[in-house]
Structures are given as C-alpha cells and as structure tokens.
Design a protein around this motif. Sequence first.
Motif, PDB file in Angstrom:
ATOM      1  N   PRO A  66       0.800  -1.234   0.000  1.00 49.15           N
ATOM      2  CA  PRO A  66       0.000   0.000   0.000  1.00 49.15           C
ATOM      3  C   PRO A  66       0.830   1.280   0.000  1.00 49.15           C
ATOM      4  O   PRO A  66       0.462   2.263  -0.648  1.00 49.15           O
ATOM      5  CB  PRO A  66      -0.845  -0.113   1.273  1.00 49.15           C
ATOM      6  N   ARG A  67       1.958   1.285   0.680  1.00 50.63           N
ATOM      7  CA  ARG A  67       2.808   2.483   0.689  1.00 50.63           C
ATOM      8  C   ARG A  67       3.400   2.712  -0.702  1.00 50.63           C
ATOM      9  O   ARG A  67       3.408   3.829  -1.211  1.00 50.63           O
ATOM     10  CB  ARG A  67       3.920   2.347   1.722  1.00 50.63           C
ATOM     11  N   GLU A  68       3.892   1.661  -1.327  1.00 48.34           N
ATOM     12  CA  GLU A  68       4.431   1.776  -2.682  1.00 48.34           C
ATOM     13  C   GLU A  68       3.341   2.243  -3.654  1.00 48.34           C
ATOM     14  O   GLU A  68       3.574   3.104  -4.498  1.00 48.34           O
ATOM     15  CB  GLU A  68       4.994   0.433  -3.154  1.00 48.34           C
ATOM     16  N   PHE A  69       2.152   1.675  -3.506  1.00 49.63           N
ATOM     17  CA  PHE A  69       1.034   2.052  -4.369  1.00 49.63           C
ATOM     18  C   PHE A  69       0.724   3.541  -4.206  1.00 49.63           C
ATOM     19  O   PHE A  69       0.575   4.265  -5.193  1.00 49.63           O
ATOM     20  CB  PHE A  69      -0.206   1.210  -4.033  1.00 49.63           C
ATOM     21  N   THR A  70       0.633   4.004  -2.966  1.00 51.05           N
ATOM     22  CA  THR A  70       0.321   5.405  -2.697  1.00 51.05           C
ATOM     23  C   THR A  70       1.397   6.325  -3.258  1.00 51.05           C
ATOM     24  O   THR A  70       1.093   7.349  -3.878  1.00 51.05           O
ATOM     25  CB  THR A  70       0.141   5.632  -1.184  1.00 51.05           C
ATOM     26  N   MET A  71       2.644   5.954  -3.073  1.00 52.95           N
ATOM     27  CA  MET A  71       3.738   6.763  -3.619  1.00 52.95           C
ATOM     28  C   MET A  71       3.668   6.809  -5.149  1.00 52.95           C
ATOM     29  O   MET A  71       3.908   7.860  -5.746  1.00 52.95           O
ATOM     30  CB  MET A  71       5.085   6.222  -3.150  1.00 52.95           C
ATOM     31  N   THR A  72       3.329   5.697  -5.755  1.00 49.57           N
ATOM     32  CA  THR A  72       3.216   5.658  -7.214  1.00 49.57           C
ATOM     33  C   THR A  72       2.066   6.543  -7.675  1.00 49.57           C
ATOM     34  O   THR A  72       2.196   7.294  -8.655  1.00 49.57           O
ATOM     35  CB  THR A  72       3.031   4.208  -7.703  1.00 49.57           C
ATOM     36  N   MET A  73       0.931   6.476  -6.973  1.00 46.03           N
ATOM     37  CA  MET A  73      -0.199   7.332  -7.337  1.00 46.03           C
ATOM     38  C   MET A  73       0.175   8.804  -7.196  1.00 46.03           C
ATOM     39  O   MET A  73      -0.167   9.627  -8.055  1.00 46.03           O
ATOM     40  CB  MET A  73      -1.434   7.012  -6.478  1.00 46.03           C
ATOM     41  N   LEU A  74       0.888   9.142  -6.136  1.00 46.67           N
ATOM     42  CA  LEU A  74       1.321  10.533  -5.958  1.00 46.67           C
ATOM     43  C   LEU A  74       2.270  10.945  -7.076  1.00 46.67           C
ATOM     44  O   LEU A  74       2.164  12.054  -7.606  1.00 46.67           O
ATOM     45  CB  LEU A  74       2.020  10.713  -4.612  1.00 46.67           C
ATOM     46  N   ARG A  75       3.206  10.078  -7.417  1.00 48.68           N
ATOM     47  CA  ARG A  75       4.187  10.411  -8.451  1.00 48.68           C
ATOM     48  C   ARG A  75       3.500  10.722  -9.774  1.00 48.68           C
ATOM     49  O   ARG A  75       3.868  11.650 -10.473  1.00 48.68           O
ATOM     50  CB  ARG A  75       5.181   9.256  -8.626  1.00 48.68           C
ATOM     51  N   TYR A  76       2.490   9.944 -10.113  1.00 49.73           N
ATOM     52  CA  TYR A  76       1.786  10.149 -11.372  1.00 49.73           C
ATOM     53  C   TYR A  76       0.727  11.247 -11.305  1.00 49.73           C
ATOM     54  O   TYR A  76       0.570  12.016 -12.250  1.00 49.73           O
ATOM     55  CB  TYR A  76       1.106   8.857 -11.821  1.00 49.73           C
ATOM     56  N   ASN A  77      -0.028  11.308 -10.228  1.00 54.82           N
ATOM     57  CA  ASN A  77      -1.180  12.206 -10.162  1.00 54.82           C
ATOM     58  C   ASN A  77      -0.918  13.535  -9.472  1.00 54.82           C
ATOM     59  O   ASN A  77      -1.642  14.499  -9.707  1.00 54.82           O
ATOM     60  CB  ASN A  77      -2.348  11.499  -9.467  1.00 54.82           C
ATOM     61  N   GLU A  78       0.059  13.565  -8.603  1.00 54.24           N
ATOM     62  CA  GLU A  78       0.394  14.785  -7.872  1.00 54.24           C
ATOM     63  C   GLU A  78       1.911  14.976  -7.900  1.00 54.24           C
ATOM     64  O   GLU A  78       2.589  14.943  -6.865  1.00 54.24           O
ATOM     65  CB  GLU A  78      -0.083  14.691  -6.417  1.00 54.24           C
ATOM     66  N   PRO A  79       2.496  15.184  -9.098  1.00 55.00           N
ATOM     67  CA  PRO A  79       3.956  15.220  -9.197  1.00 55.00           C
ATOM     68  C   PRO A  79       4.610  16.334  -8.389  1.00 55.00           C
ATOM     69  O   PRO A  79       5.717  16.141  -7.871  1.00 55.00           O
ATOM     70  CB  PRO A  79       4.209  15.382 -10.700  1.00 55.00           C
ATOM     71  N   ILE A  80       3.961  17.461  -8.252  1.00 52.65           N
ATOM     72  CA  ILE A  80       4.551  18.557  -7.473  1.00 52.65           C
ATOM     73  C   ILE A  80       4.592  18.172  -6.000  1.00 52.65           C
ATOM     74  O   ILE A  80       5.612  18.337  -5.326  1.00 52.65           O
ATOM     75  CB  ILE A  80       3.775  19.865  -7.710  1.00 52.65           C
ATOM     76  N   MET A  81       3.489  17.634  -5.494  1.00 53.02           N
ATOM     77  CA  MET A  81       3.453  17.183  -4.100  1.00 53.02           C
ATOM     78  C   MET A  81       4.483  16.065  -3.878  1.00 53.02           C
ATOM     79  O   MET A  81       5.198  16.059  -2.881  1.00 53.02           O
ATOM     80  CB  MET A  81       2.054  16.690  -3.726  1.00 53.02           C
ATOM     81  N   TYR A  82       4.552  15.136  -4.821  1.00 49.41           N
ATOM     82  CA  TYR A  82       5.511  14.034  -4.720  1.00 49.41           C
ATOM     83  C   TYR A  82       6.938  14.584  -4.617  1.00 49.41           C
ATOM     84  O   TYR A  82       7.704  14.166  -3.759  1.00 49.41           O
ATOM     85  CB  TYR A  82       5.377  13.112  -5.937  1.00 49.41           C
ATOM     86  N   ASP A  83       7.262  15.536  -5.492  1.00 48.90           N
ATOM     87  CA  ASP A  83       8.600  16.122  -5.455  1.00 48.90           C
ATOM     88  C   ASP A  83       8.874  16.824  -4.127  1.00 48.90           C
ATOM     89  O   ASP A  83       9.978  16.709  -3.576  1.00 48.90           O
ATOM     90  CB  ASP A  83       8.790  17.114  -6.604  1.00 48.90           C
TER      91      ASP A  83
END
Length: 130
Positions: free
Chosen positions: A77-94
């Motif tokens: 679930p953590r990897e999944f959430t990070m992947t979703m953030l990377r794709y859908n919220e790239p600024i927040m992810y960065d």
Amino acid sequence: MTSPVVSTKSRDDLGALRRECGAWLKERREAAGLSQRDIAAKVGIEYYTFISQIEAGRGRVPPERYEAYAKGLNVDPREFTMTMLRYNEPIMYDLLFKDEQKAGSVQTSGPALSDLEKRLALLESKLMHD
C-alpha cells in the motif's frame, strides 16, 4: 504576502502522466491475473467501466480506495500510494520525496520499476504453478 507557487507541469504533461499511471495499473492488474470486473469488485467500485477509464488515463483512483486497490493488486500500500502521488500529484511528490530522490532511495523511473515488477510477477506465477 507571498505569491503562490506556479505549477511547472503543463496540462499535456499531467495528461501524459495520467496515461502512464493507467498503463502501470493495467500492467499490475494483468500481472495479478485480474479482469477489470475483478479489480472493481476487490476495490469496491460499482462500475467496472470506471477501471477502464482509469487505465486509459481519463480517471484517477480515489485516494480512499488506494489501500484496497493495492491489496487487490498484491502491491504494498505504501508503494502504491507513492506511485499514485508520483503520477497524479507530481509537485506534491517532489516536495515530499525530493531528498530521497537525490539520494536514490525512492524509485522515480516508471519503466524500470515496471520491468522489475513484471519479472517478479512472472516468477511468482511460475512458483505458484510448480
């Protein structure tokens, strides 16, 4: 008063990221041997056609469904959430993971991660059927 930060991602960039996300989700679903109906049922999404929209990059996995979606795909679930953030919220992810990216502790390369996941899924499949 400070001015708000302006996004450096264009609409086209975000659309491309969403399509990449959809392709990643489809790869994971297929690697798990699930149909769109199967994952919709596991995630609690009433209409499997919504899965099709997500995989085509025209929709997003609702955040309240991340954990169920991850479990349905046999992804951490953590990897999944990070992947979703990377794709859908790239600024927040960065903003959240910029330091880890520089240190190399966070995977930022979609294709490399997908290739590894494909090989692991194939290995798991062979182990389960032997």
